[in-house]
Design an enzyme around this catalytic site. Structure first.
Site, PDB file in Angstrom:
ATOM      1  N   TYR A   1       0.816  -1.218   0.000  1.00 30.90           N
ATOM      2  CA  TYR A   1       0.000   0.000   0.000  1.00 30.90           C
ATOM      3  C   TYR A   1       0.851   1.270   0.000  1.00 30.90           C
ATOM      4  CZ  TYR A   1      -4.001  -2.999   1.146  1.00 30.90           C
ATOM      5  OH  TYR A   1      -4.979  -3.966   1.134  1.00 30.90           O
TER       6      TYR A   1
ATOM      7  N   LYS B   1       3.808 -15.272   1.496  1.00 27.14           N
ATOM      8  CA  LYS B   1       3.802 -16.148   0.313  1.00 27.14           C
ATOM      9  C   LYS B   1       5.256 -16.356  -0.113  1.00 27.14           C
ATOM     10  CE  LYS B   1       0.652 -16.948  -2.326  1.00 27.14           C
ATOM     11  NZ  LYS B   1       0.076 -18.277  -2.634  1.00 27.14           N
TER      12      LYS B   1
ATOM     13  N   ASP C   1      -2.409 -18.002   1.711  1.00 23.14           N
ATOM     14  CA  ASP C   1      -3.629 -18.581   1.131  1.00 23.14           C
ATOM     15  C   ASP C   1      -4.057 -19.817   1.919  1.00 23.14           C
ATOM     16  OD1 ASP C   1      -1.289 -19.769   0.208  1.00 23.14           O
ATOM     17  OD2 ASP C   1      -2.061 -20.200  -1.793  1.00 23.14           O
TER      18      ASP C   1
ATOM     19  N   ASP D   1      -4.892  -7.237   5.861  1.00 25.83           N
ATOM     20  CA  ASP D   1      -6.152  -6.569   5.557  1.00 25.83           C
ATOM     21  C   ASP D   1      -7.230  -7.627   5.305  1.00 25.83           C
ATOM     22  OD1 ASP D   1      -7.944  -4.618   4.897  1.00 25.83           O
ATOM     23  OD2 ASP D   1      -6.878  -3.864   3.155  1.00 25.83           O
TER      24      ASP D   1
ATOM     25  N   ASP E   1     -10.163  -9.202   8.303  1.00 30.08           N
ATOM     26  CA  ASP E   1     -11.603  -9.093   8.037  1.00 30.08           C
ATOM     27  C   ASP E   1     -12.249 -10.469   8.077  1.00 30.08           C
ATOM     28  OD1 ASP E   1     -11.489  -6.396   7.782  1.00 30.08           O
ATOM     29  OD2 ASP E   1     -12.426  -6.313   5.805  1.00 30.08           O
TER      30      ASP E   1
END
Ligand code: NAD
Length: 369
Positions: free
Chosen positions: A142, A192, A225, A249, A253
């Protein structure tokens, strides 16, 4: 020794309503547990814009830097939607996070037994769930450069850059290990590393910080993942999860919604330790200013109350008192009290924001017997 200091920034919409209930709790700890906080209050967001033409004054920023912890309600609302980007209410919150360098965002996913039916997952998968996601908040994709939309040949290309320095990884890893020591003593780091160099570095640095400084904490690594899959399959296998800005992020959530309503979710953002050893810290509910219910005494104050419980635990080392407050919330819910957002499809009679706060105070009283 002086009392611990708290700056309260109620903000906009339901912010002041839920914060009024937290004030009752703070007063209770002063009166009944001899834990007196030096509390000051100031404006942020739209309320600050109305008074001063800016969503956060320099004076408020300086006060936030000087206290032991900041507790914020919520900012924003339709009244401010047309304002210039530079003075929008959210800019006040972003300035606080940036100037206090709050790089570790803590999002707990805790399932209160009485609300286990609220989850989209089966009750036995979520009942008793208590995990903490630590998301790196001030770096990563970001913020990385280069970024932008450029033209290459005869088409456009959108570019963002995932970038992490060793020190950025190390400091958020330390936050996660410190937290784990106050909880279940387990950290799972997610990245990852199979397809991203930043992931390889992330894994190496987290492992080194563990081996050198926190060998007593159990550490595991997981691809992000696979982590998402495991979070929905059997979330209770986790204690603390540490991950980067982007994966955090998404995963925070996902984890939060395992447990039900937005009105129940607290958060903390922590920075480096100050001279007194306490981390720079801002505590706030995950929800926004909820303009649709503001002023109607419908807001659930529990997310804000649980944010104060996090302050007790993580800023003031008062884990036992944080447990007491969380148990009081647990009891009130087990007794069947519900604000409107916690009403199931079968309906019932919801209680007001103030009645929920009073009930938590009464449960705190009962905890002394
Ligand atoms: P929101 O979180 O304010 O509300 C979403 C829905 O959840 C609404 O229906 C609301 O009534 C409900 N809700 C939220 N908190 C609740 C509570 N404590 N009790 C009961 N119900 C609750 O999100 P939104 O509607 O997307 O945004 C409204 C405003 O808040 C916008 O201006 C947005 O920019 C701002 N916002 C601020 C923050 C923050 O201050 N950290 C976070 C998110 C949104």
């Amino acid at each position: 020794m002086s009392n611990p200091s708290l700056l309260i920034l109620p903000g906009d919409g339901i912010g002041p309503e839920v914060m009024a209930e937290v004030r009752k709790i703070i007063d209770w700890f002063g009166a009944k547990r001899d834990l007196v906080f030096d509390v000051s209050e100031d404006l942020v967001g739209g309320a600050a814009y109305d008074a001063h033409g800016t969503p956060l004054t320099d004076a408020t920023m300086a006060r936030a830097q000087a206290v032991d912890a900041v507790l914020l309600g919520a900012v924003g609302g339709p009244k401010y939607d047309a304002l210039d980007f530079s003075v929008k209410p959210e800019r006040g919150l972003l300035r606080l996070r940036k100037e206090m360098d709050l790089f570790a965002n803590l999002r707990p996913a805790q399932c209160f037994d009485a609300l286990a039916d609220f989850s989209s997952l089966k009750k036995d998968i979520v009942a008793g769930l208590d995990i903490m996601i630590v998301r790196e908040l001030t770096s990563g994709v970001y913020f990385g450069e280069p970024r932008g939309i450029f033209t290459e040949g005869n088409e456009r290309v959108g570019i963002n850059t995932q970038r992490y320095t060793e020190s950025e990884i190390a400091r958020v890893a330390r936050s996660a290990f410190e937290l784990a020591r106050k909880r279940g003593n387990k950290v799972c780091s997610m990245e990852k590393a199979n397809v991203m160099e930043s992931g390889i570095l992330w894994r190496e640095v987290v492992q080194k910080i563990h081996d050198d400084e926190y060998p007593d904490v159990e550490l595991s690594h997981m691809y992000a993942d696979a982590g998402a899959m495991q979070l929905t399959r059997w979330p209770k296998q986790f204690d603390v999860i540490v991950t980067d800005n982007l994966f955090g992020d998404l995963l925070s959530d996902l984890a939060a919604m395992l447990t039900g309503s937005l009105g129940m979710l607290p958060s903390a953002s922590l920075g480096l330790p100050m001279a007194n050893g306490r981390p720079k810290a801002l505590y706030e509910p995950v929800h926004g200013s909820a303009p649709d219910i503001a002023g109607k005494a419908l807001a659930n104050p529990i997310a804000c109350i649980l944010s104060f419980a996090m302050a007790l635990r993580y800023s003031f080392d008062l884990g036992t008192e944080a447990d007491r407050l969380e148990a009081a919330v647990q009891k009130v819910l087990a007794d069947g009290l519900r604000t409107a957002d916690l009403m199931g499809p079968e309906g019932g009679s919801p209680v007001s924001t103030g009645a929920m706060g009073d009930a938590v105070v009464a449960a705190l009283d009962a905890s002394l017997n």
